[in-house]
Design a protein around this motif. Structure first.
Motif, PDB file in Angstrom:
ATOM      1  N   VAL A 202       0.841  -1.204   0.000  1.00 15.48           N
ATOM      2  CA  VAL A 202       0.000   0.000   0.000  1.00 15.48           C
ATOM      3  C   VAL A 202       0.875   1.253   0.000  1.00 15.48           C
ATOM      4  N   PHE A 203       1.870   1.298   0.887  1.00 19.47           N
ATOM      5  CA  PHE A 203       2.710   2.505   0.972  1.00 19.47           C
ATOM      6  C   PHE A 203       3.593   2.675  -0.256  1.00 19.47           C
ATOM      7  N   THR A 204       4.008   1.593  -0.882  1.00 24.58           N
ATOM      8  CA  THR A 204       4.758   1.705  -2.130  1.00 24.58           C
ATOM      9  C   THR A 204       3.899   2.368  -3.199  1.00 24.58           C
ATOM     10  N   ALA A 205       2.627   2.008  -3.256  1.00 23.52           N
ATOM     11  CA  ALA A 205       1.716   2.626  -4.226  1.00 23.52           C
ATOM     12  C   ALA A 205       1.546   4.117  -3.967  1.00 23.52           C
ATOM     13  N   LEU A 206       1.759   4.552  -2.727  1.00 25.24           N
ATOM     14  CA  LEU A 206       1.641   5.972  -2.361  1.00 25.24           C
ATOM     15  C   LEU A 206       2.975   6.718  -2.497  1.00 25.24           C
ATOM     16  N   HIS A 207       3.987   6.058  -3.039  1.00 28.80           N
ATOM     17  CA  HIS A 207       5.311   6.645  -3.228  1.00 28.80           C
ATOM     18  C   HIS A 207       6.006   6.968  -1.907  1.00 28.80           C
ATOM     19  N   ALA A 208       5.705   6.185  -0.877  1.00 29.33           N
ATOM     20  CA  ALA A 208       6.424   6.288   0.386  1.00 29.33           C
ATOM     21  C   ALA A 208       7.525   5.226   0.372  1.00 29.33           C
ATOM     22  N   THR A 209       8.529   5.399   1.209  1.00 24.78           N
ATOM     23  CA  THR A 209       9.630   4.461   1.308  1.00 24.78           C
ATOM     24  C   THR A 209       9.483   3.672   2.600  1.00 24.78           C
ATOM     25  N   THR A 210       9.312   2.366   2.502  1.00 20.71           N
ATOM     26  CA  THR A 210       9.233   1.562   3.719  1.00 20.71           C
ATOM     27  C   THR A 210      10.627   1.078   4.083  1.00 20.71           C
ATOM     28  N   VAL A 211      10.925   1.114   5.376  1.00 17.02           N
ATOM     29  CA  VAL A 211      12.238   0.666   5.836  1.00 17.02           C
ATOM     30  C   VAL A 211      12.198  -0.832   6.088  1.00 17.02           C
ATOM     31  N   ARG A 212      13.357  -1.438   6.038  1.00 21.01           N
ATOM     32  CA  ARG A 212      13.470  -2.895   6.058  1.00 21.01           C
ATOM     33  C   ARG A 212      13.058  -3.505   7.393  1.00 21.01           C
ATOM     34  N   ASP A 213      13.632  -3.011   8.480  1.00 23.40           N
ATOM     35  CA  ASP A 213      13.469  -3.670   9.770  1.00 23.40           C
ATOM     36  C   ASP A 213      12.186  -3.227  10.462  1.00 23.40           C
ATOM     37  N   THR A 214      11.621  -4.132  11.253  1.00 20.59           N
ATOM     38  CA  THR A 214      10.376  -3.885  11.966  1.00 20.59           C
ATOM     39  C   THR A 214      10.552  -4.248  13.440  1.00 20.59           C
ATOM     40  N   VAL A 215       9.567  -3.851  14.226  1.00 22.12           N
ATOM     41  CA  VAL A 215       9.473  -4.287  15.617  1.00 22.12           C
ATOM     42  C   VAL A 215       8.227  -5.151  15.691  1.00 22.12           C
ATOM     43  N   GLY A 216       8.381  -6.410  16.048  1.00 25.72           N
ATOM     44  CA  GLY A 216       7.263  -7.340  16.158  1.00 25.72           C
ATOM     45  C   GLY A 216       7.051  -7.763  17.595  1.00 25.72           C
ATOM     46  N   VAL A 217       5.847  -7.539  18.096  1.00 24.19           N
ATOM     47  CA  VAL A 217       5.514  -7.856  19.483  1.00 24.19           C
ATOM     48  C   VAL A 217       4.620  -9.091  19.497  1.00 24.19           C
ATOM     49  N   ASP A 218       5.083 -10.133  20.183  1.00 26.15           N
ATOM     50  CA  ASP A 218       4.341 -11.381  20.295  1.00 26.15           C
ATOM     51  C   ASP A 218       3.397 -11.281  21.488  1.00 26.15           C
ATOM     52  N   LEU A 219       2.108 -11.260  21.219  1.00 30.98           N
ATOM     53  CA  LEU A 219       1.129 -11.112  22.296  1.00 30.98           C
ATOM     54  C   LEU A 219       1.026 -12.357  23.170  1.00 30.98           C
ATOM     55  N   LEU A 220       1.541 -13.496  22.699  1.00 34.99           N
ATOM     56  CA  LEU A 220       1.534 -14.706  23.518  1.00 34.99           C
ATOM     57  C   LEU A 220       2.552 -14.617  24.648  1.00 34.99           C
ATOM     58  N   ASP A 221       3.572 -13.759  24.473  1.00 31.92           N
ATOM     59  CA  ASP A 221       4.608 -13.611  25.502  1.00 31.92           C
ATOM     60  C   ASP A 221       4.126 -12.836  26.717  1.00 31.92           C
ATOM     61  N   GLY A 222       3.022 -12.109  26.604  1.00 35.08           N
ATOM     62  CA  GLY A 222       2.615 -11.225  27.686  1.00 35.08           C
ATOM     63  C   GLY A 222       3.577 -10.046  27.743  1.00 35.08           C
ATOM     64  N   GLU A 223       3.840  -9.545  28.923  1.00 39.10           N
ATOM     65  CA  GLU A 223       4.779  -8.433  29.067  1.00 39.10           C
ATOM     66  C   GLU A 223       6.197  -8.946  28.811  1.00 39.10           C
ATOM     67  N   PRO A 224       6.925  -8.309  27.879  1.00 43.70           N
ATOM     68  CA  PRO A 224       8.283  -8.796  27.595  1.00 43.70           C
ATOM     69  C   PRO A 224       9.220  -8.548  28.773  1.00 43.70           C
ATOM     70  N   THR A 225      10.010  -9.549  29.093  1.00 43.11           N
ATOM     71  CA  THR A 225      11.006  -9.425  30.154  1.00 43.11           C
ATOM     72  C   THR A 225      12.302 -10.055  29.664  1.00 43.11           C
ATOM     73  N   GLY A 226      13.386  -9.751  30.356  1.00 43.87           N
ATOM     74  CA  GLY A 226      14.671 -10.366  30.089  1.00 43.87           C
ATOM     75  C   GLY A 226      15.109 -10.255  28.648  1.00 43.87           C
ATOM     76  N   HIS A 227      15.382 -11.401  28.033  1.00 43.46           N
ATOM     77  CA  HIS A 227      15.901 -11.464  26.662  1.00 43.46           C
ATOM     78  C   HIS A 227      14.920 -10.849  25.664  1.00 43.46           C
ATOM     79  N   ALA A 228      13.636 -11.120  25.825  1.00 41.19           N
ATOM     80  CA  ALA A 228      12.634 -10.572  24.903  1.00 41.19           C
ATOM     81  C   ALA A 228      12.609  -9.045  24.971  1.00 41.19           C
ATOM     82  N   GLU A 229      12.712  -8.500  26.159  1.00 37.45           N
ATOM     83  CA  GLU A 229      12.724  -7.041  26.314  1.00 37.45           C
ATOM     84  C   GLU A 229      13.973  -6.436  25.669  1.00 37.45           C
ATOM     85  N   GLU A 230      15.106  -7.063  25.846  1.00 33.77           N
ATOM     86  CA  GLU A 230      16.351  -6.572  25.234  1.00 33.77           C
ATOM     87  C   GLU A 230      16.265  -6.643  23.711  1.00 33.77           C
ATOM     88  N   ARG A 231      15.699  -7.722  23.175  1.00 32.55           N
ATOM     89  CA  ARG A 231      15.532  -7.847  21.725  1.00 32.55           C
ATOM     90  C   ARG A 231      14.630  -6.739  21.192  1.00 32.55           C
TER      91      ARG A 231
END
Length: 184
Positions: free
Chosen positions: A125-154
């Motif tokens: 969709v954003f490519t069609a609007l002539h916007a530039t999407t960046v490669r990396d994303t932040v993905g939050v796994d809702l099964l993890d609940g509140e991120p702690t330890g290693h997940a929070e650092e990642r």
């Protein structure tokens, strides 16, 4: 140097959503970064029509104005049925020229896929609007609940990487638009 204006767009309007908390969490991290002015845009606060009228409504004009003032975006989206919410598509369609030649990053959430199917759809969709999407994303796994330890650092590392890319593209495209207005 003038700070880069980053808009964090919260794309879900469902009752009981978690996108507002995830968007605020991301915005808090972004505000700690020098060189950024961060604004949250929560679609739940807009009464956007489900069918675009011939003449824009006041809510449509306000939303498009906020998009126009931003120089970079982070779209916070859940994944619904391997895609993103209709409320987000409607909001994206309210603006057109306002998205052009600006970078867009994504913070997605969901179970297992952490919303990456929604991100794939949004890139198109954003490519069609002539916007530039960046490669990396932040993905939050809702099964993890509140991120702690290693997940929070990642997640912190993912936020840093996403902001690095958005700042580079945002500043580069801002300079480009100033030197040569974008026209397609």
């Amino acid at each position: 140097m003038t700070p880069l204006r980053l808009a964090v767009l919260i794309g879900s309007t469902r009752e009981g959503r978690v996108g507002d908390r995830i968007g605020s969490w991301f915005a808090a991290h972004a505000r700690r970064r020098d060189g950024l002015v961060v604004e949250e845009i929560d679609l739940a606060g807009y009464d956007l029509p489900t069918a675009l009228p011939a003449e824009p409504t006041p809510a449509m004009r306000e939303f498009a104005g906020r998009v126009a003032r931003a120089e970079a975006f982070v779209v916070v989206t859940p994944e619904y049925n391997h895609s993103f919410p209709a409320s987000l598509k409607q909001a994206i369609d309210v603006a057109y020229d306002e998205w052009q030649a600006k970078p867009v990053g994504f913070v997605s959430y969901g179970c297992r896929s952490v919303g990456l199917h929604a991100v794939d759809q949004l890139r198109t969709v954003f490519t069609a609007l002539h916007a530039t999407t960046v490669r990396d994303t932040v993905g939050v796994d809702l099964l993890d609940g509140e991120p702690t330890g290693h997940a929070e650092e990642r997640l912190r590392q993912d936020v840093r990487l996403l902001l690095d890319e958005l700042c580079w593209w945002g500043l580069t495209l801002r300079d480009g638009r100033a030197a040569r207005p974008y026209a397609c």
